[in-house]
Motif scaffolding. Structure first.
Motif, PDB file in Angstrom:
ATOM      1  N   LYS A  32       2.597   9.962  -0.030  1.00 54.06           N
ATOM      2  CA  LYS A  32       3.085   8.471   0.619  1.00 54.06           C
ATOM      3  C   LYS A  32       3.276   8.642   1.984  1.00 54.06           C
ATOM      4  O   LYS A  32       3.565   7.668   2.638  1.00 54.06           O
ATOM      5  CB  LYS A  32       3.983   7.719  -0.273  1.00 54.06           C
ATOM      6  CG  LYS A  32       3.773   7.416  -1.710  1.00 54.06           C
ATOM      7  CD  LYS A  32       4.488   6.633  -2.356  1.00 54.06           C
ATOM      8  CE  LYS A  32       6.058   7.007  -2.573  1.00 54.06           C
ATOM      9  NZ  LYS A  32       6.781   6.193  -3.413  1.00 54.06           N
ATOM     10  N   SER A  61      -5.474   4.069  -2.002  1.00 53.99           N
ATOM     11  CA  SER A  61      -5.707   3.791  -3.615  1.00 53.99           C
ATOM     12  C   SER A  61      -4.366   3.373  -4.193  1.00 53.99           C
ATOM     13  O   SER A  61      -4.289   3.704  -5.289  1.00 53.99           O
ATOM     14  CB  SER A  61      -6.124   5.093  -4.125  1.00 53.99           C
ATOM     15  OG  SER A  61      -5.486   5.954  -3.813  1.00 53.99           O
ATOM     16  N   THR A  62      -3.638   2.349  -3.814  1.00 55.15           N
ATOM     17  CA  THR A  62      -2.420   2.343  -4.526  1.00 55.15           C
ATOM     18  C   THR A  62      -2.780   0.829  -5.517  1.00 55.15           C
ATOM     19  O   THR A  62      -3.443   0.326  -5.529  1.00 55.15           O
ATOM     20  CB  THR A  62      -1.330   1.626  -3.401  1.00 55.15           C
ATOM     21  OG1 THR A  62      -1.052   2.525  -2.477  1.00 55.15           O
ATOM     22  CG2 THR A  62       0.144   1.152  -4.079  1.00 55.15           C
ATOM     23  N   SER A  81      -6.598  12.045  -4.159  1.00 54.29           N
ATOM     24  CA  SER A  81      -5.519  12.180  -3.376  1.00 54.29           C
ATOM     25  C   SER A  81      -4.737  13.502  -3.308  1.00 54.29           C
ATOM     26  O   SER A  81      -4.439  14.031  -2.426  1.00 54.29           O
ATOM     27  CB  SER A  81      -4.374  11.012  -3.823  1.00 54.29           C
ATOM     28  OG  SER A  81      -4.846   9.890  -3.307  1.00 54.29           O
ATOM     29  N   ASN A 122       5.714  -0.815  -8.757  1.00 56.67           N
ATOM     30  CA  ASN A 122       5.171   0.484  -8.830  1.00 56.67           C
ATOM     31  C   ASN A 122       5.938   1.543  -9.183  1.00 56.67           C
ATOM     32  O   ASN A 122       5.908   2.439  -9.873  1.00 56.67           O
ATOM     33  CB  ASN A 122       4.253   0.807  -7.539  1.00 56.67           C
ATOM     34  CG  ASN A 122       3.106   0.012  -7.646  1.00 56.67           C
ATOM     35  OD1 ASN A 122       2.596  -0.895  -8.430  1.00 56.67           O
ATOM     36  ND2 ASN A 122       1.953   0.395  -6.564  1.00 56.67           N
ATOM     37  N   ARG A 139       0.768  -1.185   0.023  1.00 51.93           N
ATOM     38  CA  ARG A 139       0.079   0.071  -0.020  1.00 51.93           C
ATOM     39  C   ARG A 139       0.852   1.220  -0.219  1.00 51.93           C
ATOM     40  O   ARG A 139       0.573   2.318  -0.497  1.00 51.93           O
ATOM     41  CB  ARG A 139      -1.079  -0.160   1.214  1.00 51.93           C
ATOM     42  CG  ARG A 139      -1.855   1.268   1.313  1.00 51.93           C
ATOM     43  CD  ARG A 139      -3.216   0.991   2.116  1.00 51.93           C
ATOM     44  NE  ARG A 139      -2.796   0.563   3.588  1.00 51.93           N
ATOM     45  CZ  ARG A 139      -2.525   1.469   4.547  1.00 51.93           C
ATOM     46  NH1 ARG A 139      -2.722   2.898   4.187  1.00 51.93           N
ATOM     47  NH2 ARG A 139      -2.304   1.103   5.458  1.00 51.93           N
ATOM     48  N   GLY A 149      -8.721   7.943  -7.980  1.00 49.42           N
ATOM     49  CA  GLY A 149      -7.607   7.876  -6.799  1.00 49.42           C
ATOM     50  C   GLY A 149      -6.446   8.761  -6.846  1.00 49.42           C
ATOM     51  O   GLY A 149      -6.340   9.554  -5.415  1.00 49.42           O
ATOM     52  N   ALA A 150      -6.123   9.078  -7.925  1.00 54.77           N
ATOM     53  CA  ALA A 150      -4.866   9.926  -8.027  1.00 54.77           C
ATOM     54  C   ALA A 150      -5.466  11.325  -8.022  1.00 54.77           C
ATOM     55  O   ALA A 150      -4.914  12.274  -7.020  1.00 54.77           O
ATOM     56  CB  ALA A 150      -4.216   9.850  -9.682  1.00 54.77           C
ATOM     57  N   TYR A 187      -1.564   4.936  -8.988  1.00 54.19           N
ATOM     58  CA  TYR A 187      -2.721   4.607  -8.156  1.00 54.19           C
ATOM     59  C   TYR A 187      -3.644   3.832  -8.844  1.00 54.19           C
ATOM     60  O   TYR A 187      -3.571   3.359 -10.050  1.00 54.19           O
ATOM     61  CB  TYR A 187      -3.430   5.890  -7.883  1.00 54.19           C
ATOM     62  CG  TYR A 187      -2.778   6.880  -6.974  1.00 54.19           C
ATOM     63  CD1 TYR A 187      -2.919   7.018  -5.556  1.00 54.19           C
ATOM     64  CD2 TYR A 187      -1.927   8.063  -7.660  1.00 54.19           C
ATOM     65  CE1 TYR A 187      -2.148   7.589  -5.014  1.00 54.19           C
ATOM     66  CE2 TYR A 187      -1.162   8.376  -6.755  1.00 54.19           C
ATOM     67  CZ  TYR A 187      -1.037   8.632  -5.401  1.00 54.19           C
ATOM     68  OH  TYR A 187      -0.088   9.498  -4.771  1.00 54.19           O
ATOM     69  N   GLY A 193      -2.416   9.860  -0.256  1.00 51.62           N
ATOM     70  CA  GLY A 193      -2.331   8.676  -1.197  1.00 51.62           C
ATOM     71  C   GLY A 193      -2.273   7.376  -0.565  1.00 51.62           C
ATOM     72  O   GLY A 193      -2.747   6.408  -0.771  1.00 51.62           O
ATOM     73  N   ASN A 237       3.797   9.000  -8.686  1.00 51.46           N
ATOM     74  CA  ASN A 237       3.281   8.026  -7.762  1.00 51.46           C
ATOM     75  C   ASN A 237       2.003   7.189  -8.807  1.00 51.46           C
ATOM     76  O   ASN A 237       1.636   7.901  -9.518  1.00 51.46           O
ATOM     77  CB  ASN A 237       2.898   8.307  -6.764  1.00 51.46           C
ATOM     78  CG  ASN A 237       3.541   8.998  -5.761  1.00 51.46           C
ATOM     79  OD1 ASN A 237       4.701   8.657  -5.835  1.00 51.46           O
ATOM     80  ND2 ASN A 237       3.328   9.649  -4.485  1.00 51.46           N
TER      81      ASN A 237
END
Length: 406
Positions: A228, A240-241, A89, A61, A55, A85-86, A80, A235, A78
């Protein structure tokens, strides 16, 4: 505008664990440490190259994030589990209760709903403005404003944001400019033009195979690390990873992005020119009739064209629905939302991707009931596609003289 993103992507080279030409997929939810002190340091954010929990991040990733940073020319990125989600965040990381956002009025319906309906729970207010009117944007800025938000090419009306002018304005008021560049990867180098944070829905062109949802935030190392942070990173805490297997799949698909964007744009320009010549109201940034045509030309990378999206007005929702259903029957594409697939996708945005926006606001924007949004596919013979679309129109008696208001 020159851009070396495709070269930077090509130069990224990772070997798999056993020398594979693709990096090995990290198929773990948690990671082990050889000593307890390293685990503590990782929790505190003081170690590099160590992984704690998926996560937070994973090798897969991070590989994809490096590719996206190369694409946009940012320090890092990053990833997501979705575009929303991106987006959510970034917004929640930048804004606190009682603060204010200036946003384009024409944006993806999910983003609009988040800004207008969801954020009121946190007393965060949004002013929706014509993003192409820089004076209107400036007049909407207040002492509580914390960001300017727009899409490089807007969904679904394909308005073109003057990113340089917006960046100058944002700098004047010491605000971050956040740009969703989903519709124009490679075509518009948003970060080079002055965007502080660049967002993508990886679901669309970047992945290109309509088999997953994912998102990305490209920006400075400081901002991406803040997202993070285990204590207050939106995030991290929203959970929402992106899954590692999907990250690896998207990274492979990115290798053909430059070829696909060229073909999407080539085909879309051909159809836009033909249907405009036929007398239909067509909106496409590559047409001189488009109000943002010159701005697009001034800030785009010409190698990748004006993008794969166009809109066509067939006069009424009844016509639009009949036309889309017949095109699907004739194997011209799919009646479906989203974009960036190898086949053409079409939908009536007023009743689909922009349905969250009230009808009176849709009309004010110029989003009529007869508007169809096309994500043009990778058709090998686009003239054949045009002829078949014409045949569908003839069969349904859809003509610009009868159905398109002047």
């Amino acid at each position: 505008m020159s851009n070396t993103s495709a070269n930077q992507l090509q130069d990224l080279q990772y070997f798999g664990e056993f020398g594979g030409v693709n990096p090995s997929v990290s198929d773990s939810s948690t990671y082990t440490f050889l000593n307890a002190k390293t685990m503590f340091d990782t929790f505190e954010g003081n170690t590099e190259g160590c992984y704690l929990y998926s996560r937070h991040s994973s090798p897969s990733n991070l590989y994809l994030g490096e590719a996206l940073a190369a694409l946009e020319g940012t320090e890092t990125a990053n990833v997501y589990a979705s575009g929303m989600g991106a987006i959510s965040s970034v917004i929640m990381q930048l804004c606190d209760s009682g603060e204010h956002i200036v946003s384009s009025r024409t944006i993806y319906g999910g983003t609009y709903a988040f800004l207008k309906n969801f954020l009121k729970k946190f007393a965060i207010d949004t002013s929706f403005v014509d993003i192409t009117d820089i004076a209107a944007v400036e007049s909407s800025i207040t002492s509580q404003t914390k960001m300017i938000y727009c899409e490089a090419v807007s969904n679904p009306l394909l308005e073109v944001a003057d990113i340089k002018a917006l960046a100058t304005l944002a700098n004047k008021y010491n605000l971050p400019l956040v740009v969703d560049n989903t519709f124009s990867p490679l075509s518009i180098p948003a970060a080079q033009l002055g965007a502080d944070i660049v967002i993508h829905s990886l679901t669309k062109f970047i992945n290109g195979t309509s088999d997953c949802v994912a998102g990305a935030v490209c920006g400075t190392t400081e901002f991406c690390l803040s997202l993070k942070d285990v204590n207050n990173g939106a995030g991290m805490l929203f959970g929402s990873t992106l899954d590692s297997l999907r990250a690896a799949s998207i990274l492979k698909n990115m290798r053909t992005l430059h070829i696909r964007m060229q073909k999407h744009s080539e085909n879309a320009l051909f159809l836009a020119q033909r249907f405009e010549a036929d007398g239909f109201r067509v909106v496409y940034p590559g047409l001189p009739s488009h109000i943002g045509h010159e701005i697009m030309k001034s800030q785009m990378n010409t190698n990748y064209g004006f993008g794969g999206l166009l809109t066509l007005d067939v006069g009424s929702l009844e016509n639009a629905n009949a036309f889309m259903e017949l095109m699907q029957t004739e194997k011209l594409g799919y009646l479906a939302v989203s974009l960036g697939f190898y086949k053409t996708l079409f939908s009536a945005p007023g009743t689909s991707t922009s349905s969250e926006i009230p009808e009176e606001e849709l009309m004010e924007m110029g989003l009529s009931n007869g508007l169809i949004r096309f994500s043009i596919g990778l058709d090998n013979d686009i003239e054949r596609t045009y002829r078949k679309m014409q045949e569908c129109m003839t069969q349904l008696n859809i003509t610009p003289e009868i159905h398109i208001p002047v």
